[in-house]
Design an enzyme around this catalytic site. Structure first.
Site, PDB file in Angstrom:
ATOM      1  N   THR A  16     -42.027  36.687 -84.499  1.00 11.70           N
ATOM      2  CA  THR A  16     -43.194  35.917 -84.073  1.00 11.70           C
ATOM      3  C   THR A  16     -42.925  34.419 -84.112  1.00 11.70           C
ATOM      4  O   THR A  16     -41.899  33.979 -84.628  1.00 11.70           O
ATOM      5  CB  THR A  16     -44.379  36.223 -85.014  1.00 11.70           C
ATOM      6  OG1 THR A  16     -44.018  35.832 -86.348  1.00 11.70           O
ATOM      7  CG2 THR A  16     -44.715  37.699 -84.990  1.00 11.70           C
ATOM      8  N   ASP A  17     -43.874  33.646 -83.562  1.00 15.36           N
ATOM      9  CA  ASP A  17     -43.773  32.192 -83.655  1.00 15.36           C
ATOM     10  C   ASP A  17     -45.130  31.591 -84.023  1.00 15.36           C
ATOM     11  O   ASP A  17     -46.110  32.317 -84.214  1.00 15.36           O
ATOM     12  CB  ASP A  17     -43.193  31.588 -82.371  1.00 15.36           C
ATOM     13  CG  ASP A  17     -44.144  31.661 -81.178  1.00 15.36           C
ATOM     14  OD1 ASP A  17     -45.380  31.781 -81.352  1.00 15.36           O
ATOM     15  OD2 ASP A  17     -43.649  31.589 -80.052  1.00 15.36           O
ATOM     16  N   ALA A  18     -45.148  30.257 -84.141  1.00 15.14           N
ATOM     17  CA  ALA A  18     -46.344  29.571 -84.635  1.00 15.14           C
ATOM     18  C   ALA A  18     -47.527  29.667 -83.674  1.00 15.14           C
ATOM     19  O   ALA A  18     -48.637  29.257 -84.022  1.00 15.14           O
ATOM     20  CB  ALA A  18     -46.021  28.107 -84.936  1.00 15.14           C
ATOM     21  N   GLY A  19     -47.324  30.185 -82.476  1.00 17.55           N
ATOM     22  CA  GLY A  19     -48.444  30.458 -81.579  1.00 17.55           C
ATOM     23  C   GLY A  19     -49.145  31.758 -81.974  1.00 17.55           C
ATOM     24  O   GLY A  19     -50.085  32.193 -81.322  1.00 17.55           O
ATOM     25  N   ASN A  20     -48.639  32.376 -83.051  1.00 16.47           N
ATOM     26  CA  ASN A  20     -49.212  33.621 -83.596  1.00 16.47           C
ATOM     27  C   ASN A  20     -48.970  34.829 -82.689  1.00 16.47           C
ATOM     28  O   ASN A  20     -49.696  35.815 -82.721  1.00 16.47           O
ATOM     29  CB  ASN A  20     -50.707  33.449 -83.870  1.00 16.47           C
ATOM     30  CG  ASN A  20     -51.217  34.440 -84.912  1.00 16.47           C
ATOM     31  OD1 ASN A  20     -50.442  34.938 -85.722  1.00 16.47           O
ATOM     32  ND2 ASN A  20     -52.495  34.733 -84.872  1.00 16.47           N
TER      33      ASN A  20
END
Lengths: 137, 137, 137, 137
Positions: A16-20
């Protein structure tokens, strides 16, 4: 009588990434896992092929439409279908789904290369027998 | 007269996870980038070393305390200090900071291995001259 | 009556590096997959826990000995054992094996944090019932 | 008077795979780094934009031709050129080069999304002023 092969993919934090959502480049990893497991299901192990036949497969082209996001802990399906087998390449249609919802779909072309020189090589006959769509189901 | 070497690390989406912070295993990548750039600053290129000396370096041990999170778009510093040079290994103190705030700190031990066999090998003399802490500042 | 939980890990190209082995930081990903599946086997889903209880778990400390390399296409086992459950943290012994051979082993401490503030929080009672080693087998 | 923006990319072990080349999906990361730095050079920081304007950008489409491999320790250039700015999207031509040799080239379409709902949103006027190709050089 479908020729579409599919594997489950569980989404972990690493994906995953910080964009959820799942980081978009990681879908290409999931597609590759599906291709590898499809070959294994046909009796073909890529490490043995490299040792015995002296060839590896490398992605030459990829096109992906990212339609809907996947999220942490999702259980997805990665599908693969061989749509064209060339002399020294294979082209696959691939899809990532969560149940019946398509999250992304694309096309990936893989070239057969000499392990030592990385130059294109014909797909060895021994593999062709397994890969030929007419024989793969 | 510090022996601590430091490089900037910009945080991109690829480095983050759904917790909205940098994925913890990625700090190990940043620490490795710092070690690689420290060697380069000493005149040592790892690809040339592999070709000419037949050795590569592999991480044998890592210990990391993850103290504070980094976030998307942060500009960090990754520091490296050689704290012990053995016959066939090097041990580094490493730190990731955002300005004066330490986000994580740890210790990494790297072994010198034969490229072909992956067995331990003495660090080549040519490298020792560059690496010896007494000579590295 | 073992409390050690284990999952299979297949090595794909994405996991390897130019040293022709698994990239060392990726073992931390495999260890996390094992922790996540261990929780799932106990009936605990991390996304539900975040939504219902407002807590997430973050790695605070990791120590890993990298003993032997894994390679492309290997089928490994990632094991996890809860060795200490604190008020707001858990400590795990973890191992990556290929059959009976230990490739790496380490210890990982995970803190329970408030989803919004990322400040430490007591592990919710509802989870403790599942996690308590006395009850986990 | 070129509108092509470019950043250097150093290849570390983390970027490579057991084929002794850069893992193909990682080129998408390098292309994203170039887009992020291009925005920064225009005075636009993605974390500030998310906070102030409530929008994020997500990749909707990517097409990449992988032409020649990059290797460990290579110093590459990642280039980006805005070729189409839509109401709620941007399309980029991107290339990865080692000196004058193009290693891969592709096209990436990025959508502007509402941070909370992930639904498409018009690119805020404040950004358009910076992004408009007519004004971007």
């Amino acid at each position: 009588m479908s020729k579409v092969f599919s594997i489950p993919i569980r989404i972990y934090y690493e994906d995953t990434d910080a964009g959820n959502v799942v980081y978009y480049a990681n879908y290409l990893k999931f597609m590759e896992r599906a291709r590898t497991e499809w070959l294994r299901a046909l009796g073909l192990e890529l490490d043995e092929i490299a040792r015995r036949e002296g060839v590896i497969f490398a992605v030459r082209y990829a096109r992906v439409d990212f339609i809907k996001p996947a999220r942490f802990n999702d259980l997805l399906q990665a599908t693969v279908e061989l749509i064209k087998r060339g002399h020294a390449s294979m082209t696959f249609a691939q899809r990532i789904q969560r149940e019946s919802l398509t999250l992304c779909e694309g096309e990936v072309k893989v070239a057969c290369l000499d392990t030592a020189t990385l130059a294109p090589r014909a797909i060895p006959n021994h593999l062709v027998t397994h890969l030929d769509p007419g024989a793969s189901t």
